[in-house]
Design a protein around this motif. Sequence first.
Motif: not given
Length: 281
Positions: A161-166
């Motif tokens: 999730e964090t990666t996709i957000g970034m």
Amino acid sequence: SAKRSGGNGLSFYAREMSASSAEKLVLETHLRHAVQRGELFLNYQPILNGQTGRPSGVEALLRWKHPQRGVVAPDRFIPLADESGLIVEIGAWVMREACTQGKRWHRQGMDDLSVSVNVSAVQFAQPRLLETVRTTLEDTGFPPEKLVLEITESVLMKDAETTIGMLKALKNMGVRISMDDFGTGYSSLSYLKRFPIDIVKIDKSFVRDINEDEDDAAIIRVIIALARSLRLTTVAEGVETPEQYGFLRREQCDRFQGYLFSRPVDADLLEQRIRAGGFDV
Ligand code: C2E
Ligand code: MG
Ligand code: MG
Ligand code: MG
């Protein structure tokens, strides 16, 4: 000294490094000052467009001119920089330096050139990466759509999730994302679909034996076919021979990078070579 070892100094250095953690600590201390002392510099390697035979971009590759040991390769000190957190400061310097040079090239008429910068998993895990990219683009005036961030599969193995957000935030700025060394990590073909990626770089380990090893040739065909169906650009790294280049062209790889065209060189030499008419062989 490194000179007396008879080689280019790098192998001597590698042995030393694995030999003691005290040595590692010394090196980390030196690295801590490397930015301020101006010991870091960038080399650039062209990435050729297969259609035109001209560079569509360059990859910035970091070097460290250690006062006693000579030029140290990134594989030797990036892990150290990652472990110590120094990579955040160093990475910000790399981005600024590369965008400043890119802007200089654009002003000189090479305004199609994109610049690729490597970003480690540690850098990518820092929320402030966004701010670094934003301010660097603002301050240098380098166009976001010409900046490519090269990440590895290890980045994608963190919290999805964090990666996709970034990735989405970076893409919203207009920056493109390239999946470096594809096929070497805990590769999953689904990564290419799941994450918003623009470019796939086929790792040089597959390119190396392309003309001898049917399995490597098959893997490359699959990566190119998949990338095409997902409308991603493919780049082959580590192209060293005309035979490898021929194979990759026949398989309709989009971009090519490797010693066959140019080693990583300083900005001035690269510029001279581009002006002299490109790299097609
Ligand atoms: P990479 O991003 O996969 O970069 C490609 C590496 O392959 C470079 O090694 C390049 O010099 C080398 N190479 C290019 N063409 C050929 C070829 O035809 N044959 C062979 N055998 N090698 C070729 P380099 O410059 O030593 O960099 C090694 C790695 O260090 C990079 O791999 C990247 O992961 C990391 N790195 C370099 N600069 C930076 C940086 O500024 N930041 C971060 N975080 N990592 C960096
Ligand atoms: Mg790279
Ligand atoms: Mg690579
Ligand atoms: Mg690599």
